[in-house]
Write a protein that holds these residues in place. Sequence first.
Motif, mmCIF file in Angstrom:
data_model
loop_
_atom_site.group_PDB
_atom_site.id
_atom_site.type_symbol
_atom_site.label_atom_id
_atom_site.label_comp_id
_atom_site.label_asym_id
_atom_site.label_seq_id
_atom_site.Cartn_x
_atom_site.Cartn_y
_atom_site.Cartn_z
ATOM 1 N N ASP A 1 63.948 37.772 37.459
ATOM 2 C CA ASP A 1 64.210 39.649 37.979
ATOM 3 C C ASP A 1 63.604 40.276 39.357
ATOM 4 O OD1 ASP A 1 65.275 41.801 37.750
ATOM 5 O OD2 ASP A 1 64.902 42.382 36.046
ATOM 6 N N SER A 2 64.141 40.019 39.927
ATOM 7 C CA SER A 2 63.111 40.518 41.310
ATOM 8 C C SER A 2 62.905 42.190 40.886
ATOM 9 C CB SER A 2 64.343 40.625 42.375
ATOM 10 O OG SER A 2 65.353 41.321 42.543
ATOM 11 N N SER A 3 62.923 42.854 40.106
ATOM 12 C CA SER A 3 62.994 43.821 39.927
ATOM 13 C C SER A 3 61.252 44.277 39.368
ATOM 14 C CB SER A 3 63.770 45.087 38.838
ATOM 15 O OG SER A 3 64.005 44.500 37.317
ATOM 16 N N VAL A 4 60.984 43.235 38.974
ATOM 17 C CA VAL A 4 59.526 42.967 38.353
ATOM 18 C C VAL A 4 58.290 43.260 39.302
ATOM 19 C CG1 VAL A 4 57.168 41.768 37.047
ATOM 20 C CG2 VAL A 4 60.344 41.260 36.646
ATOM 21 N N ASP A 5 57.491 43.851 38.767
ATOM 22 C CA ASP A 5 56.138 44.414 39.705
ATOM 23 C C ASP A 5 55.283 43.354 39.681
ATOM 24 O OD1 ASP A 5 54.616 45.651 41.276
ATOM 25 O OD2 ASP A 5 54.790 47.875 40.707
ATOM 26 N N LEU A 6 54.962 42.605 40.629
ATOM 27 C CA LEU A 6 54.352 41.731 40.308
ATOM 28 C C LEU A 6 53.005 42.150 40.751
ATOM 29 C CD1 LEU A 6 56.334 38.298 42.326
ATOM 30 C CD2 LEU A 6 56.436 39.459 39.241
ATOM 31 N N SER A 7 52.440 43.010 41.498
ATOM 32 C CA SER A 7 51.566 43.570 41.916
ATOM 33 C C SER A 7 51.059 43.893 39.818
ATOM 34 C CB SER A 7 51.613 44.676 43.411
ATOM 35 O OG SER A 7 52.286 45.234 42.407
ATOM 36 N N PHE A 8 51.699 45.171 40.014
ATOM 37 C CA PHE A 8 51.614 45.351 38.328
ATOM 38 C C PHE A 8 51.050 44.738 37.201
ATOM 39 C CE2 PHE A 8 52.527 47.642 34.476
ATOM 40 C CZ PHE A 8 51.357 48.939 34.527
ATOM 41 N N LEU A 9 52.038 43.630 37.082
ATOM 42 C CA LEU A 9 51.808 42.297 36.182
ATOM 43 C C LEU A 9 50.546 41.676 36.870
ATOM 44 C CD1 LEU A 9 52.812 41.760 33.846
ATOM 45 C CD2 LEU A 9 54.306 39.541 35.859
ATOM 46 N N ALA A 10 50.533 41.143 37.340
ATOM 47 C CA ALA A 10 49.338 40.755 37.554
ATOM 48 C C ALA A 10 48.054 41.964 37.666
ATOM 49 C CB ALA A 10 48.850 39.892 39.721
ATOM 50 N N ALA A 11 47.672 42.730 37.764
ATOM 51 C CA ALA A 11 46.722 43.714 37.164
ATOM 52 C C ALA A 11 46.753 43.719 36.223
ATOM 53 C CB ALA A 11 47.239 45.247 38.371
ATOM 54 N N PHE A 12 47.857 43.798 35.469
ATOM 55 C CA PHE A 12 48.297 44.367 33.889
ATOM 56 C C PHE A 12 47.398 42.687 33.315
ATOM 57 C CE2 PHE A 12 50.204 42.743 30.345
ATOM 58 C CZ PHE A 12 49.549 43.812 29.384
ATOM 59 N N PRO B 1 35.866 45.190 51.885
ATOM 60 C CA PRO B 1 36.695 44.392 52.015
ATOM 61 C C PRO B 1 37.578 43.507 50.468
ATOM 62 C CG PRO B 1 34.331 43.778 50.961
ATOM 63 C CD PRO B 1 34.452 44.904 51.503
ATOM 64 N N SER B 2 38.557 42.857 50.382
ATOM 65 C CA SER B 2 39.213 42.675 49.347
ATOM 66 C C SER B 2 37.909 42.114 47.937
ATOM 67 C CB SER B 2 40.269 41.899 49.262
ATOM 68 O OG SER B 2 41.125 42.080 48.141
ATOM 69 N N MET B 3 37.744 42.763 47.321
ATOM 70 C CA MET B 3 36.397 42.237 46.394
ATOM 71 C C MET B 3 36.289 42.516 44.997
ATOM 72 S SD MET B 3 33.297 44.767 47.253
ATOM 73 C CE MET B 3 33.482 44.119 48.570
ATOM 74 N N GLY B 4 35.816 42.296 43.988
ATOM 75 C CA GLY B 4 35.962 42.164 42.747
ATOM 76 C C GLY B 4 37.669 41.897 42.380
ATOM 77 N N ALA B 5 37.529 43.196 41.333
ATOM 78 C CA ALA B 5 39.088 42.249 40.317
ATOM 79 C C ALA B 5 40.089 42.058 41.435
ATOM 80 C CB ALA B 5 39.224 43.300 39.698
ATOM 81 N N LYS B 6 40.111 42.949 42.744
ATOM 82 C CA LYS B 6 41.152 42.997 44.316
ATOM 83 C C LYS B 6 41.242 40.884 44.494
ATOM 84 C CE LYS B 6 41.192 46.956 45.389
ATOM 85 N NZ LYS B 6 40.392 48.447 46.672
ATOM 86 N N ALA B 7 40.317 40.519 44.443
ATOM 87 C CA ALA B 7 40.181 39.632 44.506
ATOM 88 C C ALA B 7 40.631 38.247 43.830
ATOM 89 C CB ALA B 7 38.851 38.801 45.480
ATOM 90 N N GLY B 8 40.440 38.340 41.962
ATOM 91 C CA GLY B 8 40.957 37.538 41.565
ATOM 92 C C GLY B 8 42.690 38.001 40.633
ATOM 93 N N ILE B 9 42.784 39.823 41.358
ATOM 94 C CA ILE B 9 44.404 39.967 41.435
ATOM 95 C C ILE B 9 45.475 39.614 41.772
ATOM 96 C CG2 ILE B 9 45.908 41.796 40.989
ATOM 97 C CD1 ILE B 9 43.893 43.430 40.165
ATOM 98 N N ALA B 10 44.696 38.798 43.430
ATOM 99 C CA ALA B 10 45.581 38.022 44.481
ATOM 100 C C ALA B 10 45.759 36.746 44.331
ATOM 101 C CB ALA B 10 44.729 38.235 45.620
ATOM 102 N N ILE B 11 44.767 36.622 43.185
ATOM 103 C CA ILE B 11 45.032 35.102 43.337
ATOM 104 C C ILE B 11 46.029 34.732 41.972
ATOM 105 C CG2 ILE B 11 44.214 33.407 42.016
ATOM 106 C CD1 ILE B 11 41.691 33.552 42.605
ATOM 107 N N ILE B 12 46.132 35.773 40.794
ATOM 108 C CA ILE B 12 47.198 35.630 39.941
ATOM 109 C C ILE B 12 48.037 35.804 40.364
ATOM 110 C CG2 ILE B 12 47.984 36.720 37.880
ATOM 111 C CD1 ILE B 12 44.839 36.994 37.059
ATOM 112 N N GLN B 13 48.637 37.029 41.503
ATOM 113 C CA GLN B 13 49.654 37.763 41.824
ATOM 114 C C GLN B 13 50.551 36.029 42.557
ATOM 115 O OE1 GLN B 13 50.166 40.736 43.829
ATOM 116 N NE2 GLN B 13 51.301 41.370 44.698
#
Length: 230
Positions: free
Chosen positions: A169-180, A144-156
């Motif tokens: 700016d559409s060039s921002v990597d939102l998935s990277f930013l969410a994990a950060f 499953p999408s668990m642990g940090a991945k589940a929380g990151i999805a909410i932030i993203q």
Amino acid sequence: MTRATSTGRARRLPPRDPKGGRPTQEIAALLGVHILDVALEQFIAHGVEGASMEGIAIAASVSKRTLYSRFGSKTALLVAAVEHGIAHHLRPIASTIPAGSTRDKLLHVGRKILDASLKREVIGLDSLINWIADHESEAGQAKPSMGAKAGIAIIQSILEQAHRNDGSDSSVDLSFLAAFLFDAFVTSPRQRILLRHELENTSRAKSDYLERTMNLIARGMPFLDEDCSG
């Protein structure tokens, strides 16, 4: 039968129909949640290797045949139980994000996830999540999408809403930013509290830490302070 679960919920299962036959959908759903609650308790208490399908069946007052017919294997039951436990803590956070600025939403979600991650039952999930990660071939496609991945999805999801509303700016990597942001708001302060003992596990200390972190990050990304309540 009524029993308290590891998630702190008391659950009453209806008595079996003395005439037998297939249970109603409602009863089947209640039984499924009950089994996952009990399985999670057993896995946390005894570890993946120590917990057995027989022991889980006995604790849940069901047959091993019921467990295998629903989940197929102990590993699949483990994955389902962990996913169930994580959803119990994260689903209310995802469904109650307040209106307001992107900053306010991120601080709210970050604080809620941090608080949840410090609960005893969530800490108990860590070793199970690590086991699944180390046995990816056994977990297979059921992982499953668990642990940090589940929380990151909410932030993203918050970041994506902000971009849709203000045309950032559409060039921002939102998935990277969410994990950060997840690491900044949750992973780092959690380690400071549990492992390094550098941060007090108090409301004031956590709020101050997150505010200071948000201030620092927003200097380089002004859109994080924008109102995306529309």
